[in-house]
Each structure stands twice: as structure tokens, then as C-alpha cells.
Design a protein around this motif. Structure first.
Motif, PDB file in Angstrom:
ATOM      1  N   LEU A  38       0.253  -4.759   8.368  1.00 27.18           N
ATOM      2  CA  LEU A  38       1.311  -3.730   8.097  1.00 27.18           C
ATOM      3  C   LEU A  38       2.120  -4.487   7.135  1.00 27.18           C
ATOM      4  CD1 LEU A  38       0.957  -3.207  11.293  1.00 27.18           C
ATOM      5  CD2 LEU A  38       2.319  -1.397  10.628  1.00 27.18           C
ATOM      6  N   THR A  48       1.220   0.708   6.383  1.00 25.20           N
ATOM      7  CA  THR A  48      -0.060   0.014   6.783  1.00 25.20           C
ATOM      8  C   THR A  48      -0.989  -0.312   5.628  1.00 25.20           C
ATOM      9  OG1 THR A  48      -0.156   1.162   9.003  1.00 25.20           O
ATOM     10  CG2 THR A  48      -1.952   0.167   8.393  1.00 25.20           C
ATOM     11  N   HIS A  57      -6.214   1.464   3.121  1.00 18.07           N
ATOM     12  CA  HIS A  57      -5.701   2.773   2.993  1.00 18.07           C
ATOM     13  C   HIS A  57      -5.963   3.359   1.421  1.00 18.07           C
ATOM     14  CE1 HIS A  57      -4.609   4.375   6.688  1.00 18.07           C
ATOM     15  NE2 HIS A  57      -3.890   3.240   7.082  1.00 18.07           N
ATOM     16  N   TRP A  59      -3.679   3.764  -0.637  1.00 20.72           N
ATOM     17  CA  TRP A  59      -2.482   3.176  -1.498  1.00 20.72           C
ATOM     18  C   TRP A  59      -2.752   1.469  -1.523  1.00 20.72           C
ATOM     19  CZ3 TRP A  59      -2.122   6.281   2.916  1.00 20.72           C
ATOM     20  CH2 TRP A  59      -1.632   5.506   4.132  1.00 20.72           C
TER      21      TRP A  59
END
Lengths: 109, 115
Positions: A38, A48, A57, A59
Motif C-alpha cells: 500500500l 493499495t 490494481h 490504477w
């Protein structure tokens, strides 16, 4: 309760590469600890970057990658950018109970 | 959009009770664990525990067992964290997050306990 250890601070040059690590007091970190990474910037909620060892993820910039390295979880940042300066936390799961590392303050300088 | 929205900042006195909330939207609230995380001023993240809103199953970190209570109301897609008797040392930012992928995170609720 397990203790999760990270480097307190690291410095990387813009454009450089740095690896942050996450160690477990109970022994080698494995995929069964489902390592998370994170990022937290001052005044913001954590975000995260990596889950389950190496999954990004949508992004998460491609310059961040997660792995297992020498019995530890690792987050490698390639081609560091000024906006990557932040606190980074790892999170390991022990039979469903999570334990955060103490965080690594990453300076891009 | 999948999101968690937390209740606003609280200022309380030692000994008072408190319940803060985390409202989910954009996904099936009853199908995913929700985690609570504490961050004391200038300090790191601490895992408090998780709750499964589908059946209110809870798992507390040993450090927080007996100190807080997690609950959920399925009818309004909201998870709660409560204290029966606050201490000054409970002053912190509290975050909720969906356990799967640890995403999304709520914006945090700042709790200040001071006489």
C-alpha cells in the motif's frame, strides 16, 4: 502475534530503481501470506498498489511490481518519479488475520 | 462506482461511547469482508479486524479483541466500529476497506478523545 518488518526509510534517485522488502518474524514469506503493498501520501487514505504478491490494481503504474525475494515479499519501483515519494506499507495475512509492517518512507531525491 | 464512505470526525471525552460508520455502495455488501484499520497520529497502519456483513462473522486482531466491537447492518449496507468507553489512547484516524484486494478504502474518520 507475528511481527512484520520493513526498512524504515529508503532513498532513490529520479529514474532509478529501488526494492522495498517485507519480512515475517515467523519465517519465510510465501504466497500463502497474500502479501499486499500500500502507498500512503501525507493527509491521504492509503491506496493499495499490489495484492496477492504481484497483482496490480488497474490504477497501479506498471513501474511498480511485487514479488517474493529471498524469503521476503518485495516491492520494486523502476524508473522512480517524484510523485512516488510516500510511505509504503506491506500487509501479510496469518490465517486470515492481517499484520501490517511498520512502513518504509521512500524519498525520491 | 465501488466506494466506502465513512462518517465524520468525532470529538469525545474519556469514558464516553462512540459508534462510527462505513457505508458501502456499488457492490454486493454482504459478499465481501470489510476491514477496519487504525492509524494513530504520526504512526503506521494497524489491522484491527474484519467483519463479514453476510452473517456478521468477525475476526479481531488480538490487540483489539475486547477493546472495540465491529458490526454491520445489511439493510443499509453499513459497517460499524464502536467503543463502549473511550480512552485518550483511542485518538486516531480509523479507516474501513473492503478486504478483497484491500480496495476501496474509506476516507477515514478522525476520532479525538480529550477531556
Amino acid at each position: 502475534q507475528a511481527v512484520v518488518t520493513q526498512e524504515p526509510s529508503l532513498t532513490v534517485s529520479p529514474g532509478g530503481t529501488v526494492t522495498l522488502t517485507c519480512d515475517s518474524s515467523t519465517g519465510a514469506v510465501t504466497s500463502g501470506h497474500y502479501p499486499y503493498w500500500l502507498q500512503q501520501k501525507p493527509g491521504q487514505a492509503p491506496r493499495t498498489l499490489i495484492y496477492d504478491t504481484s497483482n496490480r490494481h488497474s490504477w497501479t503504474p506498471a513501474r511498480f511490481s511485487g514479488s517474493l525475494l529471498g524469503g521476503k515479499a518485495a516491492l520494486t519501483l523502476s524508473s522512480a518519479q517524484p510523485e512516488d515519494e510516500a510511505e509504503y506499507y506491506c500487509l501479510l495475512s496469518y490465517s486470515g488475520v492481517g499484520v501490517f509492517g511498520g512502513g518504509t518512507k521512500l524519498t525520491v531525491l | 462506482e465501488v466506494q466506502l464512505v465513512q462518517s465524520g470526525a468525532e470529538v469525545k471525552k474519556p469514558g464516553e461511547s462512540l459508534k462510527i460508520s462505513c457505508k458501502a455502495s456499488g457492490y454486493s455488501f454482504t459478499s465481501y469482508w470489510v476491514a477496519w484499520v487504525r492509524q494513530m497520529p504520526g504512526r503506521g497502519l494497524e489491522w484491527m479486524g474484519i467483519i463479514y456483513p453476510g452473517d456478521s462473522d468477525t475476526r479481531y486482531s488480538p490487540s483489539f479483541q475486547g477493546q472495540v466491537t465491529m458490526s454491520a447492518d445489511k439493510s443499509i449496507n453499513t459497517a460499524y466500529l464502536q467503543w463502549s468507553s473511550l480512552k485518550a489512547s483511542d485518538s486516531a484516524m480509523y479507516y474501513c476497506a473492503r478486504r478483497q484486494g484491500f480496495d476501496p478504502w474509506g476516507q477515514g474518520t478522525l476520532v479525538t478523545v480529550s477531556s
